[in-house]
Design a protein around this motif. Structure first.
Motif, PDB file in Angstrom:
ATOM      1  N   LEU A 170       0.722  -1.290   0.185  1.00 51.82           N
ATOM      2  CA  LEU A 170       0.178  -0.133  -0.095  1.00 51.82           C
ATOM      3  C   LEU A 170       0.848   1.052  -0.001  1.00 51.82           C
ATOM      4  CD1 LEU A 170      -2.730  -1.030   2.400  1.00 51.82           C
ATOM      5  CD2 LEU A 170      -2.860  -1.040  -0.071  1.00 51.82           C
ATOM      6  N   PHE A 171       1.795   1.380   0.655  1.00 53.62           N
ATOM      7  CA  PHE A 171       2.907   2.359   0.748  1.00 53.62           C
ATOM      8  C   PHE A 171       3.313   2.557  -0.644  1.00 53.62           C
ATOM      9  CE2 PHE A 171       7.422   3.990   1.883  1.00 53.62           C
ATOM     10  CZ  PHE A 171       6.997   5.031   2.536  1.00 53.62           C
ATOM     11  N   VAL A 172       4.082   1.578  -1.402  1.00 51.66           N
ATOM     12  CA  VAL A 172       4.435   1.638  -2.876  1.00 51.66           C
ATOM     13  C   VAL A 172       3.229   2.129  -3.458  1.00 51.66           C
ATOM     14  CG1 VAL A 172       5.369   0.326  -4.709  1.00 51.66           C
ATOM     15  CG2 VAL A 172       6.186  -0.061  -2.438  1.00 51.66           C
ATOM     16  N   ILE A 173       2.087   1.877  -3.570  1.00 44.81           N
ATOM     17  CA  ILE A 173       1.270   2.255  -4.150  1.00 44.81           C
ATOM     18  C   ILE A 173       0.769   3.709  -4.255  1.00 44.81           C
ATOM     19  CG2 ILE A 173      -1.286   1.985  -4.928  1.00 44.81           C
ATOM     20  CD1 ILE A 173      -0.877  -1.111  -4.570  1.00 44.81           C
ATOM     21  N   GLY A 174       0.726   3.912  -2.802  1.00 44.73           N
ATOM     22  CA  GLY A 174       0.366   5.260  -2.392  1.00 44.73           C
ATOM     23  C   GLY A 174       1.475   6.278  -2.931  1.00 44.73           C
ATOM     24  N   ILE A 175       2.746   6.185  -2.900  1.00 43.15           N
ATOM     25  CA  ILE A 175       3.898   6.874  -3.235  1.00 43.15           C
ATOM     26  C   ILE A 175       3.456   7.299  -4.913  1.00 43.15           C
ATOM     27  CG2 ILE A 175       6.334   6.978  -4.187  1.00 43.15           C
ATOM     28  CD1 ILE A 175       7.180   5.159  -1.722  1.00 43.15           C
ATOM     29  N   GLY A 176       3.268   6.510  -5.760  1.00 45.11           N
ATOM     30  CA  GLY A 176       2.839   6.538  -6.985  1.00 45.11           C
ATOM     31  C   GLY A 176       1.524   7.234  -7.138  1.00 45.11           C
ATOM     32  N   LEU A 177       0.777   6.875  -6.485  1.00 47.79           N
ATOM     33  CA  LEU A 177      -0.480   7.635  -6.445  1.00 47.79           C
ATOM     34  C   LEU A 177      -0.633   9.023  -6.012  1.00 47.79           C
ATOM     35  CD1 LEU A 177      -3.771   7.325  -7.219  1.00 47.79           C
ATOM     36  CD2 LEU A 177      -4.118   6.453  -4.817  1.00 47.79           C
ATOM     37  N   GLY A 178       0.194   9.065  -4.851  1.00 48.37           N
ATOM     38  CA  GLY A 178       0.244  10.740  -4.386  1.00 48.37           C
ATOM     39  C   GLY A 178       1.307  11.647  -5.468  1.00 48.37           C
ATOM     40  N   ALA A 179       2.202  10.979  -5.985  1.00 48.15           N
ATOM     41  CA  ALA A 179       2.813  11.641  -6.757  1.00 48.15           C
ATOM     42  C   ALA A 179       1.935  12.157  -7.953  1.00 48.15           C
ATOM     43  CB  ALA A 179       4.107  11.087  -7.468  1.00 48.15           C
ATOM     44  N   PHE A 180       1.151  11.295  -8.540  1.00 45.87           N
ATOM     45  CA  PHE A 180       0.179  11.642  -9.532  1.00 45.87           C
ATOM     46  C   PHE A 180      -0.662  12.799  -9.192  1.00 45.87           C
ATOM     47  CE2 PHE A 180      -4.038  10.774 -11.574  1.00 45.87           C
ATOM     48  CZ  PHE A 180      -3.574  11.157 -12.752  1.00 45.87           C
ATOM     49  N   ILE A 181      -1.401  12.502  -8.123  1.00 50.62           N
ATOM     50  CA  ILE A 181      -2.349  13.563  -7.644  1.00 50.62           C
ATOM     51  C   ILE A 181      -1.842  14.861  -7.457  1.00 50.62           C
ATOM     52  CG2 ILE A 181      -3.758  14.163  -5.574  1.00 50.62           C
ATOM     53  CD1 ILE A 181      -4.376  11.002  -5.191  1.00 50.62           C
ATOM     54  N   MET A 182      -0.364  14.945  -6.831  1.00 51.26           N
ATOM     55  CA  MET A 182       0.200  16.086  -6.475  1.00 51.26           C
ATOM     56  C   MET A 182       0.486  16.916  -8.043  1.00 51.26           C
ATOM     57  SD  MET A 182      -0.302  17.153  -3.723  1.00 51.26           S
ATOM     58  CE  MET A 182       0.894  18.474  -3.561  1.00 51.26           C
ATOM     59  N   SER A 183       1.085  16.053  -8.951  1.00 53.47           N
ATOM     60  CA  SER A 183       1.357  16.554 -10.234  1.00 53.47           C
ATOM     61  C   SER A 183       0.260  17.181 -10.799  1.00 53.47           C
ATOM     62  CB  SER A 183       2.096  15.672 -10.976  1.00 53.47           C
ATOM     63  OG  SER A 183       1.403  14.979 -11.378  1.00 53.47           O
ATOM     64  N   ARG A 184      -1.015  16.708 -10.751  1.00 57.02           N
ATOM     65  CA  ARG A 184      -2.361  17.111 -11.434  1.00 57.02           C
ATOM     66  C   ARG A 184      -2.522  18.503 -10.500  1.00 57.02           C
ATOM     67  NH1 ARG A 184      -3.912  15.245 -16.085  1.00 57.02           N
ATOM     68  NH2 ARG A 184      -5.998  16.022 -15.466  1.00 57.02           N
ATOM     69  N   LEU A 185      -2.566  18.433  -9.117  1.00 56.99           N
ATOM     70  CA  LEU A 185      -3.041  19.569  -8.283  1.00 56.99           C
ATOM     71  C   LEU A 185      -1.977  20.789  -8.580  1.00 56.99           C
ATOM     72  CD1 LEU A 185      -3.822  18.253  -4.798  1.00 56.99           C
ATOM     73  CD2 LEU A 185      -5.559  19.008  -6.651  1.00 56.99           C
ATOM     74  N   ASN A 186      -0.672  20.572  -8.881  1.00 58.21           N
ATOM     75  CA  ASN A 186       0.102  21.571  -8.950  1.00 58.21           C
ATOM     76  C   ASN A 186       0.199  22.129 -10.560  1.00 58.21           C
ATOM     77  OD1 ASN A 186       2.292  20.075 -10.038  1.00 58.21           O
ATOM     78  ND2 ASN A 186       3.372  20.121  -7.951  1.00 58.21           N
ATOM     79  N   GLY A 187      -0.318  21.445 -11.380  1.00 59.71           N
ATOM     80  CA  GLY A 187      -0.244  21.468 -13.008  1.00 59.71           C
ATOM     81  C   GLY A 187       1.092  21.320 -13.643  1.00 59.71           C
ATOM     82  N   SER A 188       1.919  20.569 -13.034  1.00 53.34           N
ATOM     83  CA  SER A 188       3.060  20.039 -13.280  1.00 53.34           C
ATOM     84  C   SER A 188       2.953  18.550 -14.209  1.00 53.34           C
ATOM     85  CB  SER A 188       4.239  19.736 -12.267  1.00 53.34           C
ATOM     86  OG  SER A 188       3.903  18.693 -11.597  1.00 53.34           O
ATOM     87  N   PHE A 189       1.993  18.168 -14.257  1.00 53.82           N
ATOM     88  CA  PHE A 189       1.574  16.769 -15.000  1.00 53.82           C
ATOM     89  C   PHE A 189       1.754  16.844 -16.462  1.00 53.82           C
ATOM     90  CE2 PHE A 189      -1.092  13.499 -16.943  1.00 53.82           C
ATOM     91  CZ  PHE A 189      -0.370  12.334 -16.505  1.00 53.82           C
ATOM     92  N   LYS A 190       2.470  16.035 -17.040  1.00 51.70           N
ATOM     93  CA  LYS A 190       2.296  15.886 -18.400  1.00 51.70           C
ATOM     94  C   LYS A 190       2.864  14.666 -18.961  1.00 51.70           C
ATOM     95  CE  LYS A 190       7.020  17.661 -19.105  1.00 51.70           C
ATOM     96  NZ  LYS A 190       8.071  18.673 -19.866  1.00 51.70           N
ATOM     97  N   LEU A 191       2.158  14.121 -20.225  1.00 52.81           N
ATOM     98  CA  LEU A 191       2.538  12.810 -20.605  1.00 52.81           C
ATOM     99  C   LEU A 191       3.800  12.927 -21.704  1.00 52.81           C
ATOM    100  CD1 LEU A 191      -0.894  11.100 -21.196  1.00 52.81           C
ATOM    101  CD2 LEU A 191       0.714  10.448 -19.597  1.00 52.81           C
ATOM    102  N   GLU A 192       4.787  12.245 -21.629  1.00 52.47           N
ATOM    103  CA  GLU A 192       5.819  12.232 -22.356  1.00 52.47           C
ATOM    104  C   GLU A 192       6.196  10.847 -22.482  1.00 52.47           C
ATOM    105  OE1 GLU A 192       8.501  15.199 -20.908  1.00 52.47           O
ATOM    106  OE2 GLU A 192       9.334  13.655 -19.857  1.00 52.47           O
TER     107      GLU A 192
END
Length: 175
Positions: free
Chosen positions: A76-98
Motif C-alpha cells: 500500500l505504501f508503494v502504491i501510495g507513493i505513485g498515486l500521491g505523486a500523480f495527484i500532486m502533479s495534477r494539483l500543481n499543474g506539473s503533470f504531462k505525458l511524455e
C-alpha cells in the motif's frame, strides 16, 4: 515551472516525519519499499508453480521476505507513493505525458525500446543494490537516518554518489 503553494517542502517533510512516527507506532515498522518487490516476485513464482522454497532466501526471517508475507502494508505504501505523486502533479499543474524525457531523447535519440531496455536493466541493478545494502533509499534515507543509523547515512551517501556519477556518465555532465 509550477508555483509552490501550501505544500512547501518543510510542511511536507514534517508530515512525512509524523507519518513515519505513526507507522512505527501502529505497525511497528519503519518506511521502506524494496522488500515489496521480492515479496511480489516470490508471490508470483508461487502462483505459477515455481518452487523456490529450497533457497536460503525463502527461509530468512521465517519467510518474511517472500510472498508468504504478501500483500502487506508496504505494498500500500508503494502504491501510495505513485498515486500521491500523480495527484500532486495534477494539483500543481506539473503533470504531462511524455514518451521520452527530453534529456534522454537529446542524448540517446527517440527510440522508446532502447529506453525501456535501459530502464528495466537499470531498475534491476538498483533493486539488487538495494537488497545488498539492506534497504532502499527511502528506507535508509528516511527511516535509517531518523534513527541516526551510521550504516543508513553511509548507504544514503552512496546512493546519491552513485546517482550523480551515473547521471554524469549517461548525460555527459548534463550537456
Amino acid at each position: 515551472m509550477a508555483k509552490q503553494k501550501w505544500y512547501q517542502p518543510y510542511l511536507l517533510g514534517g508530515l512525512a516525519g509524523l507519518l513515519l512516527t505513526a507507522s512505527v507506532g501502529i505497525t511497528g515498522s519503519f518506511f521502506g519499499t524494496s522488500t515489496t518487490f521480492p515479496r511480489l516476485s516470490t508471490w508470483i513464482a508461487d502462483k505459477v508453480g515455481i518452487d523456490l522454497s529450497h533457497l536460503a532466501f525463502y527461509q530468512a526471517g521465517n519467510g518474511s521476505l517472500t510472498g508468504a508475507a504478501f500483500p502487506d502494508w508496504q505494498l500500500l505504501f508503494v502504491i501510495g507513493i505513485g498515486l500521491g505523486a500523480f495527484i500532486m502533479s495534477r494539483l500543481n499543474g506539473s503533470f504531462k505525458l511524455e514518451s521520452l524525457p527530453p534529456m534522454w531523447a537529446a542524448r540517446f535519440g527517440d527510440r522508446l525500446g532502447l529506453r525501456i531496455v535501459h530502464s528495466l536493466f537499470g531498475g534491476a541493478l538498483v533493486m539488487i543494490g538495494a537488497r545488498i545494502a539492506g534497504g532502499c533509499p527511502s528506507g535508509h534515507g528516511v527511516s535509517g537516518v531518523s534513527q541516526l543509523g551510521l550504516s543508513s547515512m553511509l548507504a544514503l551517501a552512496m546512493f546519491f554518489l552513485g546517482g550523480i556519477i551515473t547521471a554524469r556518465i549517461l548525460y555527459q555532465g548534463g550537456k
